[in-house]
Design a protein around this motif. Structure first.
Motif, mmCIF file in Angstrom:
data_model
loop_
_atom_site.group_PDB
_atom_site.id
_atom_site.type_symbol
_atom_site.label_atom_id
_atom_site.label_comp_id
_atom_site.label_asym_id
_atom_site.label_seq_id
_atom_site.Cartn_x
_atom_site.Cartn_y
_atom_site.Cartn_z
ATOM 1 N N HIS A 99 0.825 -1.213 0.000
ATOM 2 C CA HIS A 99 0.000 0.000 0.000
ATOM 3 C C HIS A 99 0.861 1.264 0.000
ATOM 4 C CE1 HIS A 99 -2.643 -3.112 1.804
ATOM 5 N NE2 HIS A 99 -3.566 -2.518 1.082
ATOM 6 N N THR A 115 -7.373 15.597 -1.107
ATOM 7 C CA THR A 115 -7.618 14.155 -1.055
ATOM 8 C C THR A 115 -6.328 13.376 -0.833
ATOM 9 O OG1 THR A 115 -9.462 14.405 -2.593
ATOM 10 C CG2 THR A 115 -8.598 12.179 -2.290
ATOM 11 N N ARG A 169 -5.308 9.412 -1.431
ATOM 12 C CA ARG A 169 -5.748 8.144 -1.985
ATOM 13 C C ARG A 169 -4.793 7.036 -1.548
ATOM 14 N NH1 ARG A 169 -9.798 7.914 -5.309
ATOM 15 N NH2 ARG A 169 -9.163 5.898 -6.164
ATOM 16 N N ARG A 170 -5.316 5.804 -1.579
ATOM 17 C CA ARG A 170 -4.505 4.633 -1.252
ATOM 18 C C ARG A 170 -4.425 3.745 -2.489
ATOM 19 N NH1 ARG A 170 -6.009 1.871 4.111
ATOM 20 N NH2 ARG A 170 -8.071 1.910 3.127
ATOM 21 N N ASP A 175 -5.023 -1.571 -8.007
ATOM 22 C CA ASP A 175 -6.281 -0.934 -7.626
ATOM 23 C C ASP A 175 -6.012 0.245 -6.687
ATOM 24 O OD1 ASP A 175 -7.694 -2.852 -9.038
ATOM 25 O OD2 ASP A 175 -7.771 -4.207 -7.311
ATOM 26 N N GLY A 176 -7.039 1.073 -6.492
ATOM 27 C CA GLY A 176 -6.908 2.197 -5.577
ATOM 28 C C GLY A 176 -8.263 2.668 -5.106
ATOM 29 N N GLU A 177 -8.270 3.426 -3.999
ATOM 30 C CA GLU A 177 -9.510 3.995 -3.486
ATOM 31 C C GLU A 177 -9.192 5.249 -2.677
ATOM 32 O OE1 GLU A 177 -8.692 0.760 -2.235
ATOM 33 O OE2 GLU A 177 -7.843 1.449 -0.342
ATOM 34 N N GLU A 178 -10.232 6.048 -2.454
ATOM 35 C CA GLU A 178 -10.054 7.225 -1.607
ATOM 36 C C GLU A 178 -9.826 6.788 -0.174
ATOM 37 O OE1 GLU A 178 -12.502 10.849 -2.255
ATOM 38 O OE2 GLU A 178 -13.165 10.470 -0.175
#
Length: 332
Positions: A198, A207, A209-210, A217-220
């Motif tokens: 990660h 923001t 993000r990760r 893949d990624g997400e907030e």
């Protein structure tokens, strides 16, 4: 003026730098490496501040990094990377690099340099010998790279994607699209590795993000109520410390993304947060230390007029760099 109720920290040792600007420092293996007197690099005993070695380097290094038994530096007036023995200061190797090379990242058996402001190609050198492992075919602009999960993560300031490269040869492994552009943090990190899979990154105006480097893949991870500074969070244990443009600081739980603690707006906090037992130490640029624990935020005063950076020395001692020198203090 001393804040009401504030206690003064105990100074363990201090040392002048004879510099007018910020001082480059790095800590590893009980040693402190610091740039002093315009053209010198010194190795100090981190516990006492005693000088162990003192060697010529060059003017105002763009980066100084220490890890294991080595330290590396990028002097501004010489087109080279210097690798020194951390215990003695002896030169281990010296590698020529193009003019205006910036960014210096050490991970595993690789030293990454270049890509700062698009002035040069990104180059990978062998950690122990300085021999060239690979280089990009042309100049590239990238924020300071990070290495996680066996790949090199890079991204251009303002770009809407991350690229993940094979550290052995530089080939692209995968890409990750970003819904907001990557922040332009210049020489400060916009990416930070959390663990082997990660990476946290600054995107858009507010923001974090990760990214999952294994899957792409990624997400907030966290969205602030106000604008953030362009640099990545500082990670200490299970917390990510996020700086905002009003001088505040928010500690975010890495597992849940929930807010753990807030430090109110004010004079800007400097880069670095130090974990010490069940408390954390934050420094404000004006010279104040903040001890953050379960009972709240407690101010500690120092003798420094300005603090540029904060570093951990041991469980009870932090290093303050700024205002013409170094101070090792106990904030308890």
């Amino acid at each position: 003026m001393t804040p009401p109720g504030a206690r003064r920290v105990r100074v363990r040792w201090s040392r002048p730098s004879h510099l007018r600007g910020p001082q480059a420092v790095a800590v590893a293996s009980g040693y402190l490496v610091a740039h002093e007197r315009a053209t010198r690099l010194v190795g100090l005993d981190a516990a006492t501040g005693d000088t162990r070695w003192d060697v010529p380097l060059g003017t105002w290094p763009r980066a100084v990094v220490a890890a294991g038994e080595r330290c590396w530096a990028l002097p501004q007036n010489r087109d080279e990377v210097d690798c020194l023995d951390l215990r003695t200061g002896a030169l281990v190797w010296r590698a020529a690099v193009p003019p205006y090379t910036g960014h210096l990242v050490v991970a595993g058996d690789t030293v990454l340099v270049g890509g700062w402001r698009g002035y040069t190609a990104l180059r990978a050198l062998h950690r122990e010998t300085g021999t060239l492992r690979w280089t990009t075919a042309a100049r590239v602009a990238t924020v300071r790279p990070v290495v996680a999960g066996g790949v090199v993560v890079v991204g251009a300031p303002g770009a809407s994607e991350l690229r993940m490269l094979d550290p052995g040869g530089g080939a692209e492994v995968r890409r990750l699209a970003l819904p907001e552009p990557l922040a332009d943090s210049d020489d400060r990190p916009a990416l930070v590795a959390v663990d082997d899979d990660h990476v946290l990154l600054r995107c858009g105006p507010r923001t974090i993000r990760r990214a999952h480097v294994g899957s792409g893949d990624g997400e907030e991870f966290f969205r602030a109520e106000a604008g953030l500074t362009p640099d990545a969070p500082c990670v200490t244990g299970a917390l990510a410390w996020v700086r905002d443009s009003r001088g505040g600081l928010t500690a975010v739980d890495l597992t849940t993304g929930g807010v753990h603690r807030r430090v109110g707006a004010g004079d800007p906090p400097v880069p670095g947060v130090v974990a010490a037992g069940h408390r954390h130490v934050v420094a404000r640029r004006s010279g104040t230390l903040l001890r953050v624990d379960d009972d709240g935020v407690h101010e500690r005063t120092t003798a420094l007029r300005r603090i540029d950076s904060l570093h951990a020395l041991d469980a009870d001692t932090v290093l303050l760099a700024g205002a013409g020198g170094l101070s090792a203090v106990s904030p308890a």
